[in-house]
Design a protein around this motif. Structure first.
Motif, short mmCIF file in Angstrom:
data_model
loop_
_atom_site.label_atom_id
_atom_site.label_comp_id
_atom_site.label_asym_id
_atom_site.label_seq_id
_atom_site.Cartn_x
_atom_site.Cartn_y
_atom_site.Cartn_z
N GLY A 49 0.77 -1.23 0.00
CA GLY A 49 0.00 0.00 0.00
C GLY A 49 0.80 1.28 0.00
N ILE A 50 2.13 1.19 -0.03
CA ILE A 50 2.93 2.42 0.04
C ILE A 50 2.73 3.29 -1.20
CG2 ILE A 50 5.06 1.41 -0.88
CD1 ILE A 50 6.56 3.21 1.19
N ALA A 51 2.58 2.67 -2.37
CA ALA A 51 2.37 3.46 -3.60
C ALA A 51 1.08 4.26 -3.50
CB ALA A 51 2.36 2.55 -4.82
N GLY A 52 0.01 3.62 -3.05
CA GLY A 52 -1.26 4.33 -2.90
C GLY A 52 -1.18 5.43 -1.86
N ASN A 53 -0.45 5.16 -0.77
CA ASN A 53 -0.28 6.19 0.27
C ASN A 53 0.49 7.38 -0.26
OD1 ASN A 53 -1.67 4.67 2.13
ND2 ASN A 53 0.15 3.80 3.07
N ILE A 54 1.51 7.14 -1.08
CA ILE A 54 2.28 8.25 -1.66
C ILE A 54 1.40 9.06 -2.59
CG2 ILE A 54 4.20 8.84 -3.20
CD1 ILE A 54 5.73 6.49 -1.88
N VAL A 55 0.59 8.37 -3.40
CA VAL A 55 -0.32 9.10 -4.30
C VAL A 55 -1.29 9.95 -3.48
CG1 VAL A 55 -2.19 8.86 -5.99
CG2 VAL A 55 -0.13 7.45 -6.20
N GLU A 56 -1.91 9.34 -2.48
CA GLU A 56 -2.88 10.08 -1.67
C GLU A 56 -2.25 11.25 -0.92
OE1 GLU A 56 -5.49 7.90 0.95
OE2 GLU A 56 -5.57 6.21 -0.43
N GLN A 57 -1.16 10.99 -0.21
CA GLN A 57 -0.60 12.01 0.67
C GLN A 57 0.32 13.00 -0.04
OE1 GLN A 57 1.01 10.23 4.31
NE2 GLN A 57 -0.38 8.51 4.01
N SER A 58 1.22 12.51 -0.89
CA SER A 58 2.22 13.40 -1.48
C SER A 58 1.76 14.05 -2.78
CB SER A 58 3.52 12.63 -1.72
OG SER A 58 4.09 12.23 -0.50
N ILE A 59 1.01 13.33 -3.59
CA ILE A 59 0.55 13.92 -4.86
C ILE A 59 -0.75 14.68 -4.67
CG2 ILE A 59 -0.26 13.41 -7.20
CD1 ILE A 59 1.72 11.08 -7.26
N LEU A 60 -1.72 14.06 -3.99
CA LEU A 60 -3.03 14.70 -3.83
C LEU A 60 -3.14 15.57 -2.58
CD1 LEU A 60 -5.35 11.76 -4.93
CD2 LEU A 60 -4.38 13.60 -6.33
N GLY A 61 -2.24 15.37 -1.62
CA GLY A 61 -2.26 16.19 -0.41
C GLY A 61 -3.31 15.79 0.60
N CYS A 62 -3.78 14.54 0.55
CA CYS A 62 -4.78 14.06 1.50
C CYS A 62 -4.12 13.76 2.84
CB CYS A 62 -5.42 12.77 0.99
SG CYS A 62 -6.33 12.93 -0.54
N GLU A 63 -4.88 13.94 3.91
CA GLU A 63 -4.43 13.52 5.23
C GLU A 63 -4.45 12.00 5.27
OE1 GLU A 63 -6.90 15.29 8.20
OE2 GLU A 63 -6.23 17.30 7.73
N ALA A 64 -3.51 11.39 5.98
CA ALA A 64 -3.47 9.93 6.12
C ALA A 64 -4.68 9.45 6.91
CB ALA A 64 -2.19 9.51 6.83
N ASP A 65 -5.22 8.30 6.53
CA ASP A 65 -6.29 7.67 7.30
C ASP A 65 -6.32 6.18 7.00
OD1 ASP A 65 -7.91 7.00 5.09
OD2 ASP A 65 -9.16 8.76 5.29
N ASN A 66 -7.02 5.43 7.83
CA ASN A 66 -7.12 3.98 7.67
C ASN A 66 -8.56 3.55 7.39
OD1 ASN A 66 -4.45 3.90 8.27
ND2 ASN A 66 -4.70 3.21 10.37
N ARG A 67 -9.39 4.47 6.97
CA ARG A 67 -10.80 4.16 6.73
C ARG A 67 -10.94 3.11 5.63
NH1 ARG A 67 -13.83 7.56 4.27
NH2 ARG A 67 -12.11 8.64 3.31
N GLN A 68 -11.87 2.20 5.80
CA GLN A 68 -12.21 1.22 4.77
C GLN A 68 -13.41 1.78 4.01
OE1 GLN A 68 -10.45 -1.68 4.16
NE2 GLN A 68 -9.05 -0.74 5.61
N ASP A 69 -13.15 2.85 3.27
CA ASP A 69 -14.22 3.54 2.57
C ASP A 69 -13.63 4.20 1.33
OD1 ASP A 69 -16.84 4.39 2.22
OD2 ASP A 69 -16.66 6.10 3.57
#
Length: 104
Positions: A49-69
């Motif tokens: 999941g690191i690639a998805g986390n980098i896309v979410e947090q570093s590219i899109l600027g989303c806050e980290a979360d663990n939601r299953q949604d």
């Protein structure tokens, strides 16, 4: 889930998403990893999941979360972010320069 309980960093317009993704085009995940996720996990043998986390947090600027949604909303429509690796085709006769490592 109530949209009011979701971080506002996960809501975008189509124009905003296009601008963010265009800015990342041609760059590796290591180059765009502004949250130093690779450094945080460099001692781990396998990190899923690191690639998805980098896309979410570093590219899109989303806050980290663990939601299953739903991961993000674009023009109020929910979307999941999915990533997969790319590689040289195993079939030497393939007409493609690259192929996905997993079916998408």
């Amino acid at each position: 889930m109530d949209k009011n309980s979701i971080s506002p960093t996960r809501f975008f317009t189509k124009g905003q998403i296009l601008k963010l993704l265009e800015a990342a085009m041609g760059r590796t995940l290591l180059e765009v990893d502004s949250h130093q996720l690779f450094v945080q996990y460099e001692k781990e043998k396998k990190v899923t999941g690191i690639a998805g986390n980098i896309v979410e947090q570093s590219i899109l600027g989303c806050e980290a979360d663990n939601r299953q949604d739903v991961d993000i909303y674009i023009d109020n429509i929910g979307y999941e972010i999915k990533t997969t690796g790319m590689g040289v085709p195993k079939d030497k006769n393939s007409p493609y320069s690259y192929e996905c490592k997993e079916p998408v």
